[in-house]
Motif scaffolding. Sequence first.
Motif, PDB file in Angstrom:
ATOM      1  N   ASP A   1       0.663  10.945  94.477  1.00 11.87           N
ATOM      2  CA  ASP A   1      -0.732  10.766  94.070  1.00 11.87           C
ATOM      3  C   ASP A   1      -0.844  10.495  92.573  1.00 11.87           C
TER       4      ASP A   1
ATOM      5  N   ASP B   1       1.355   5.414  89.913  1.00 10.33           N
ATOM      6  CA  ASP B   1       0.492   4.241  89.980  1.00 10.33           C
ATOM      7  C   ASP B   1       0.530   3.649  91.376  1.00 10.33           C
ATOM      8  N   ARG B   2      -0.624   3.275  91.892  1.00 13.90           N
ATOM      9  CA  ARG B   2      -0.726   2.833  93.282  1.00 13.90           C
ATOM     10  C   ARG B   2       0.125   1.604  93.588  1.00 13.90           C
ATOM     11  N   GLU B   3       0.407   0.782  92.586  1.00 10.81           N
ATOM     12  CA  GLU B   3       1.190  -0.435  92.801  1.00 10.81           C
ATOM     13  C   GLU B   3       2.643  -0.278  92.369  1.00 10.81           C
TER      14      GLU B   3
ATOM     15  N   ASP C   1       5.261  -1.381  95.142  1.00  9.81           N
ATOM     16  CA  ASP C   1       5.063  -2.627  95.888  1.00  9.81           C
ATOM     17  C   ASP C   1       6.387  -3.367  96.084  1.00  9.81           C
TER      18      ASP C   1
ATOM     19  N   LEU D   1       1.883   2.633 100.795  1.00  3.69           N
ATOM     20  CA  LEU D   1       2.047   2.324  99.382  1.00  3.69           C
ATOM     21  C   LEU D   1       2.709   0.958  99.154  1.00  3.69           C
TER      22      LEU D   1
END
Length: 214
Positions: free
Chosen positions: A100, A103-105, A108, A138
């Motif tokens: 959490d 960083d959300r990316e 990738d 994610l």
Amino acid sequence: MTRKIAVVAAGLSDPSSTRMLADKLVQAVFAELDARGVEREARVFELRDVAHDITNNLLTGFAPKALAEMNDYVAGADALIAVTPIFSTSYSGLFKSWLDALDREALDGTPVLLGATAGTARHSLAIDYAMRPLFTYLHAEPVSTGVFAASSDWGAEADSVAPLQKRIDRAARELADRLAGSAGAAKADPFAPESYLAGGSSFEDLLTNLPTRG
């Protein structure tokens, strides 16, 4: 080109079986990459060392230096090895809190080798029903084989059908294949214009060469 591997272990004790499994996984991946002539490096991070930083980040929105450096390395790595203990049938709260705070990316397209530990083999499916969907969400790319280790896998009475090292070696080969490029080529987009005709013809060519009805 040196392949960077981030290794994250969410064990709470010191020493922990979670860290032991993480070490075995990275050793096996190194051996596979060495056999392929691929240069590699790795950094191992234990979440227990940044547990307070993770909490502070969730409360304030700012990552302290140690956590920020760890997350930067993870985001810039070519692959991730992630190992968590299983509590109450799922990954630990510390492990989820770290994700959490990431960083959300950051993950990738990153190939990930998933590992988990628990006291009993009854939790062995947690990798597939809990961890794999999380990393897929994610936009990471978990390899097919996850490695679960119960307490019995470390003793003299280890499972004779699928011993721990056999599972480790299989997962390591899959991750090494991705890092070496032999199994990590990007798939062609079936909806790209060049995919409509063999030979790389464009969508415009396709329209131009459509047969006409008499």
